[in-house]
Every structure is written in C-alpha cells, then in structure tokens.
Motif scaffolding. Structure first.
Motif, PDB file in Angstrom:
ATOM      1  N   ASP A 217       0.855  -1.445  -0.132  1.00  0.00           N
ATOM      2  CA  ASP A 217       0.064  -0.045   0.015  1.00  0.00           C
ATOM      3  C   ASP A 217       0.831   1.333   0.046  1.00  0.00           C
ATOM      4  O   ASP A 217       0.383   2.396  -0.469  1.00  0.00           O
ATOM      5  N   ASP A 218       2.048   1.133   0.518  1.00  0.00           N
ATOM      6  CA  ASP A 218       2.988   2.277   0.471  1.00  0.00           C
ATOM      7  C   ASP A 218       4.258   2.173   0.130  1.00  0.00           C
ATOM      8  O   ASP A 218       5.157   1.815   1.084  1.00  0.00           O
TER       9      ASP A 218
ATOM     10  N   MET B 222       7.334   4.136   1.943  1.00  0.00           N
ATOM     11  CA  MET B 222       7.692   3.747   3.216  1.00  0.00           C
ATOM     12  C   MET B 222       8.204   2.259   3.379  1.00  0.00           C
ATOM     13  O   MET B 222       9.172   2.340   4.283  1.00  0.00           O
TER      14      MET B 222
ATOM     15  N   ILE C   2      11.912   1.739   5.474  1.00  0.00           N
ATOM     16  CA  ILE C   2      12.089   0.958   6.587  1.00  0.00           C
ATOM     17  C   ILE C   2      13.097  -0.264   6.018  1.00  0.00           C
ATOM     18  O   ILE C   2      13.957  -0.487   6.717  1.00  0.00           O
TER      19      ILE C   2
ATOM     20  N   LEU D 212      16.418 -12.733   5.817  1.00  0.00           N
ATOM     21  CA  LEU D 212      15.515 -13.216   6.887  1.00  0.00           C
ATOM     22  C   LEU D 212      14.829 -12.055   7.347  1.00  0.00           C
ATOM     23  O   LEU D 212      13.516 -12.197   7.250  1.00  0.00           O
ATOM     24  N   LEU D 213      15.427 -10.907   7.884  1.00  0.00           N
ATOM     25  CA  LEU D 213      14.938  -9.882   8.239  1.00  0.00           C
ATOM     26  C   LEU D 213      13.728  -9.361   7.289  1.00  0.00           C
ATOM     27  O   LEU D 213      12.713  -9.027   7.496  1.00  0.00           O
TER      28      LEU D 213
ATOM     29  N   GLY E  17      10.682 -11.453   6.015  1.00  0.00           N
ATOM     30  CA  GLY E  17       9.723 -11.240   7.035  1.00  0.00           C
ATOM     31  C   GLY E  17       9.068 -10.061   7.087  1.00  0.00           C
ATOM     32  O   GLY E  17       7.671  -9.975   6.934  1.00  0.00           O
ATOM     33  N   TYR E  18       9.717  -8.844   6.852  1.00  0.00           N
ATOM     34  CA  TYR E  18       9.176  -7.655   6.950  1.00  0.00           C
ATOM     35  C   TYR E  18       8.584  -7.440   5.729  1.00  0.00           C
ATOM     36  O   TYR E  18       7.114  -7.013   5.448  1.00  0.00           O
TER      37      TYR E  18
ATOM     38  N   ALA F  64       5.330  -9.718   5.553  1.00  0.00           N
ATOM     39  CA  ALA F  64       4.231  -9.043   6.410  1.00  0.00           C
ATOM     40  C   ALA F  64       3.430  -7.802   5.784  1.00  0.00           C
ATOM     41  O   ALA F  64       2.304  -7.708   6.046  1.00  0.00           O
ATOM     42  N   ARG F  65       4.259  -7.114   5.098  1.00  0.00           N
ATOM     43  CA  ARG F  65       3.672  -5.668   4.529  1.00  0.00           C
ATOM     44  C   ARG F  65       3.056  -6.119   3.351  1.00  0.00           C
ATOM     45  O   ARG F  65       2.158  -5.116   3.005  1.00  0.00           O
TER      46      ARG F  65
ATOM     47  N   ARG G 190      -4.246  -1.276   3.690  1.00  0.00           N
ATOM     48  CA  ARG G 190      -3.750  -1.280   4.952  1.00  0.00           C
ATOM     49  C   ARG G 190      -4.034  -2.522   5.840  1.00  0.00           C
ATOM     50  O   ARG G 190      -3.776  -2.577   7.004  1.00  0.00           O
TER      51      ARG G 190
ATOM     52  N   SER H 194      -2.630  -5.321   7.318  1.00  0.00           N
ATOM     53  CA  SER H 194      -1.291  -6.114   7.645  1.00  0.00           C
ATOM     54  C   SER H 194      -1.205  -7.553   7.489  1.00  0.00           C
ATOM     55  O   SER H 194      -1.743  -7.831   8.695  1.00  0.00           O
TER      56      SER H 194
END
Lengths: 217, 217, 217, 217
Positions: A158-159, A162, A166, A197-198, A201-202, A205-206, A215, A217
């Motif tokens: 969605d963004d 952003m 991150i 991995l980090l 994962g992010y 999830a996003r 939005r 999640s």
DNA sequence: AATGAATGAGAGTTCATTCAT
DNA sequence: GATGAATGAACTCTCATTCAT
C-alpha cells in the motif's frame, strides 16, 4: 565539515593523466588518514603529505577540505546506490524473497568491496554536508526499492516508499555495526543470511494478497 | 573528539548542589552549541559562554574537551540503554510479539524524549572515542534483548546474542533516519508500527518450535 | 609590492607586434583586477587569466609580480608627467595666469583620460617601491614647472623649485579626492576652475615684481 | 585590507590595565612594522612578535588584521580631524588670513606630532576600507572649515563646502610629500609658510565683498 | 615560445589549555 | 573556587614562482 555551506564542487576535472593520478592519490590518502587519525585529525596537510603531493595541489582540485571529503563520500555513495539500483532493476517481477536476497546481497557486496572506505566515511557522513549527501543517496535507493516493490506480482504494497525506506534502513543498521569493526567474526559470517531473513519477514508481512483491502497487515 | 585517547574521566563528581547545576548547564549548553554550530565549532569557550560560566570552570569538571563530550554522550547512551533494559526485564516470559513491541516502544520513547540531544550526539558518536562508547551501550542492550529472548516461553532461539544484535540494529537504523531530520512527517507517524512489524517478523522467523534441531533457520 | 627591492626591470622589450599586444593585454587586465579585487587580490594568476594568457607567459615579460605593477605604474606616471611637461614647455614666457591654467588643464586631462587606471594605481603607488616611482615623476613635473616659472616674464620667483613643488602637490591633492570616487558631482564639475583659482592665487602671491627684494612675500 | 567588508569593529575594550597595555603595544608595533616592512609584509605574526605578545592576544581584541589596521588609522584620523576642528572653532569670526594660518598650523602640527604614524598610515589609507575612513574624516574637517568660513565677517563665500574641500585637500597634498620622506630639508622648513600663502591666496580670491554678486570670482 | 600543474613557504585565524589574579 | 587574558601549535587556504611537457 562545517555548518556553513560553501562551494563543495570540485574545482577542475583531471583531464591529463598526471592530474588523474594526483586526484586518486588524494582520495586514497584521505581514506587512510581518516581511518588512522579520525575526522578531526584528517587535515589537508596530512592528506597531501600521505598522497605525496603538496597542499597546493589539493587546492587545485578542490576549493576546500570539505569539498574533498564530500567528493569522496559522494563517489562512494554513488557506487553503493548504483549497485542496489541495478539489483532492483534486475529483479523486477520476481518473488519477494528473491527481491530481499538481491537487495541485501548487492548492498553488502558494495560495502564490503571497499571495506576501509566504507568504514572511514561514516564519520564524514555524520557531519552536516555529509548528512545531506547520505540523504540523497538514500532517497535514490529507496526509490529503486519502492519501484521494484510496486511491480511485485505476488503482492500489493500500500505504501511502497515507506516500506522501501524502512526496509533499506533496517538493512543498513546492522551493516553499520559490521563496518564499525566492533562486531565478532560470527556476526560477519551470518549477517547476510540474517538480513535476508529480516527483509523477507518484513516484506512478507507488509504484503497484502493482490486485490486485498487497503492497509490490511 | 580526537584519535589520541587520554583521560576521559570527569575530574570530580558533582557532590554539591552548585556543582550539579554547573555540570548540567554545561551539558545543555554543549548540546545547543553542537546543534547550532556543528561538532567542529563546538568549542570549550562557546560551551562555557553559553552555560554562563568561565572556561576555567569547565576545566574544573572535565580534564579536556573530549571528556566533556564523552560524558554527555555516555549519559545519553546510559539513559537509552537503561530504558531498553528495563523494558526487556519487564517483558520476560511474554509473547514474542509483546517483546518486539516493548523494545521498539522503549527505544523510540527514549530517543524522542531528548530529541535535540539525540540528534546532536550522532556527530559526537561518529568520532573515534564516541564509537567505543556506542559499542559498549549496544552490547548492553543486545545482552538485555538476548536474555529476554532466551527466556521466551513459546520459542527457542539458537543464537540469542546474534538475533538480539540484528534485531536492535535493525530498529536503530530507521530510527536514525528519523532523528537526522530528513524524513517526511509520515515516516515519523508510522515508524513505531512499522518497526514492530519488522521485529515481529524477524523474531517470528528466527524462532524454532521448542525442542527443534540447532541452527535450523 | 614588497619591501625588498629586487629586479623590477621588465625582462624583454616588446619588439614584436605579438609581444606588444600581450604586454598591453596584461596591463589592461591588471588594472581591471586591481579595480575589481584590490591590490592584495591582484594576483599573477588572475591577471594572466583575465589577459587570456598563461602565468608562464606573464613571467616571460616580467621577472616578478612587482615588476609588472611597477611597469604599469611607471607607464602611467610617464604619461602624466609628459603631459604636464609639454604644457610647461608650451607656455614658457606666458602670463602666470596662463601657466596656472595650462598646468591644471594638462594634469587633470591626463588623469581623467585614464580614469580607471588612475584610480587603480593609487593603491600600487602606496606600496614601498611605488612611492619611489611617484617621487621620481613628481620631481620631473616639479622641474618642468620650476623651469617654466624661472622664465616667467612678468615675475621673479626666488625659489622656483619650492614654488613648483607646492604648486603641483596642491593641485594633486584635490585631484586625488576626485579620483578616489568619494567626491560629489559638483566637485567634479568645478574642480578645474577652482584649481586654477588656487594656483593663480598662489603663484601671484609668490611672484615678486621683477627686480624686487629677495623673499618679499 | 581586502575588498570584502567584514566586521572591522574591535572585539572588546581593554578594561584592565594589562589589556590596555597589550592593545597599545600592538598599535605601536603595527606602526613600526608598517614603516619598516610595508603594508604587505605587515602581518599579524610580525605585529604580535614586535609587540611582545602572542598572535592569539591580537585576535582577542580585533576580529582580524584589517580591523586592527583600521582601528589605528581611525584613531590617527580622529586626532587630526579633532585638532583641525578645534582650530576652526577657535577662529570663528577672525580674519581670513588668521583662519588660513590656524588651519594650516593645526593640521601640520597634528601630522608632525606623530610623524612615523602619519607616514606609516598612508599605505593603510590607500586600501579599500582605509579609503572610506579617510573620506569620513575629510568630510568632518571640510565641514568644520566650511562652517568657519560661513561665519567669516569680512567675506561671503558662495559655496563654503566646495571651498573648504579644495582648501583642505590643497593643504593635504603638499603635506603628504613631506611625510612621504622624499622632500628636501628646505621643503620641511618652509612648508607651513607656503601653505598659509597658498590658502590665503585661495580664500582671498574666493571671497566676495559682503553682499556682492553670486559666484563672482 | 607557451602552458598550467605542481610547489611550499607563509599568511590569517582558531581554539584547547593554562595560570596569575 | 572562579575568572578570562594569554598562549602558541596547528589548521585552512593562497599565491608567486618554476619547469616538464
């Protein structure tokens, strides 16, 4: 690097072979002095001395000390940003896991390629005019990542901007620890795998299933 | 902060009330000067002037300029490390999601509480003796996180120290962007939520069902 | 222009046309730089650049920077002294009033002819080696005036040299104000008339009726 | 003194006895260096050395080299202007001949009182910021003379400002020759008498019988 | 002859630190 | 204890001059 923002553009480009050698010698010398003495002791005199040229020569190519450091930082950042940029373009339309792996690999490789340089320039980047350069290169990288994410087939962010910001800075953080030299050997060995991995994962999830609610999640 | 590392310990502890007030005035003054003038123009004279004391008095409390800056940085780092430490202790035995949320919240709150200070000290931390202090406080935070993870009921991390290190620096990276002041307002607004997402994802992936094989990532 | 007085003679006379052109280009360039940047920033590099030649070429014609400036000053002073000299010769045997008018007119015209040059060279003349050149040219002018006065038919000056020196410098003083650029427009307009008045008055008072007593003022 | 016009105001006034001594030592030293070495060799190091203080002390009282020189010049010019000013006030209502004698005497005495200083400062006055100071002090003197002339009983000057400007600079011109040191001894001996003659002649010619026609020279 | 990169002494200025008051 | 004038090493930057090309 001072608070006032004067001319930071190089004075002239080294067209002759001799000039190019001089300029490069100064770059290498500056990085060495930076590493061995720290920013505040990285003086024009010391750089010139180390480079085997006179101070005067330094000032023929750069209007002042800050411009020299800024130029070195910029070249370095350009290299890193370019590497990540290329990786992003090359992995458009691939799976999110591929993307994560590609970005991490490109970034780490670029930083590791010029290890000493990467380490030395953190201090330069912390000073005022350095921070601006860093911000610019970060924007470039973030844009590349966002663009790649926006074209991810299996997901719908969605963004992307952003998320990209991150994602990138989350990778840059641990990398910095590595480069600062206070990390144990094991950290070095497993960093890439952990960063992937980090990121996976992010980004996982996003991601929303294509066509899903905003939005969610 | 110079490369040579001499005595960085404060000269005397502020036992009297007046001393404490003077020391604090100097701390605040130093941060202001740092913000307004940059590290290189953050001179003892300027700090003393801003603090309303004489240079001589400054040297009554610190053996040299670097010791003053180091002390301020250390105090700041102690505050941040303490906050994260307390959060970790308070969330032992909780779910991984709770842990992630707690660490992120504590860290961000500590940084935001002294916004100007946090910003100003990045430059100090970049200098040689600053980097060592930062490494020390990072070790403390990483240990706290690792300890918390080691006692997670629902999971079994094979290398809590490594995981803690990655986790913390992955959070610190994006936070730094925020503090450096180049981030858009939206970044500020959504940072906490995104960092929790990031951490939860990472810690979730790192976790193995209790009793699983070692190093199965 | 420095205190040490080494070789100030030009290195070679511009015999060839190209040389003459180069020398003149440098002269004009020097005056421009002098005007725009001031004496202390009037460097050989800047002069050469402005003149469209290399620094090396500049040194082909002058042994050093001071020699260049001295040569320009000398040329200028020669022009002025020559103009006054000719006026004096042309007015031998005329009335004192005619003499006064002629000297004033010649001097002012010479200065006004190269306005920018006259202005720029004041600073050069103030330096040590410049002062000597100025003194020499003044002597020449004073001698010319004294000679003219000595042959005045209607009068008999007891000390033509002294009278000439006072007369000339009394004219030069107000002229300098004009050239320094701080004078109002009216000053410019009425300067010549006033200087003639000044000189006529002085010379008239200095004159003794032919055959009169010595030093009777 | 450069073309750019930065802060030329002294940094702090010497309140303590020691400070006052330091400031005065620097003034005297500067004049000596100026005389012996010339403006361009009149460096802060040399001034400090000659004054027996450190360069740092020099910069505690003046923000830069130009400010020091400007301050010295200004003090000198104030002294001269003040002397002429007083003479003018003291001779209001007197005869034109008395006025002329008074102005010449006051000016010459002021210059001769600090002979070396007067000589040394010509070079300083020639630089950009010096010229402005000179112009200001000249305006003050011219105003004083003009005011005196305007109240002359026996005469009626149609343009006292113009007359005053010419009168003063006509006196300053020959005086300069004297101070520059290239004048013969006889010049020195007879200068005052000749200047009075010069001025009396000029003012006499400029004067119109009270109530006479305008601009009738 | 011309060029202009290289030189390096030296100028202006700052600032951490000391110490007499 | 506090003060702040004095110190001087060290820094950034300039510029006259040379000399290989």
């Amino acid at each position: 690097m001072n608070a006032v923002v004067p001319n930071l553009r190089p004075r002239k480009s080294p067209v002759q072979a001799r000039s190019a050698a001089t300029v490069d010698a100064m770059r290498i010398a500056a990085i060495q002095v930076l590493t061995q003495e720290g920013v505040s002791r990285c003086t024009t005199t010391r750089i010139a001395e180390r480079a085997g040229v006179s101070v005067g020569s330094l000032y023929q190519y750069y209007p002042n000390r800050d411009a020299l450091l800024a130029a070195i930082l910029e070249t370095h950042l350009d290299g890193v940003a370019g590497a990540v940029d290329r990786a992003c373009r090359a992995h458009r339309g691939r799976s999110v896991a591929d993307m994560a792996a590609a970005v991490v690999a490109a970034f780490l490789a670029a930083k590791r390629r010029n290890l000493q340089e990467s380490q030395a320039l953190y201090a330069v980047a912390a000073e005022l005019s350095g921070a601006a350069l860093v911000a610019r290169m970060r924007n470039r990288i973030v844009a590349a990542i966002a663009d790649m994410l926006a074209h991810a087939p299996e997901a719908d962010f969605d963004d992307p901007a952003m998320t990209g910001a991150i994602a990138f800075s989350a990778v840059a953080g641990p990398t910095r620890i590595l480069l600062e030299g206070y990390a144990p050997a094991e950290f070095d060995a497993r960093l890439e795998e952990q960063l992937i991995l980090l990121l996976t994962g992010y980004l996982g999830a996003r991601r929303r299933p294509a066509g899903g609610a905003k939005r969610g999640s």
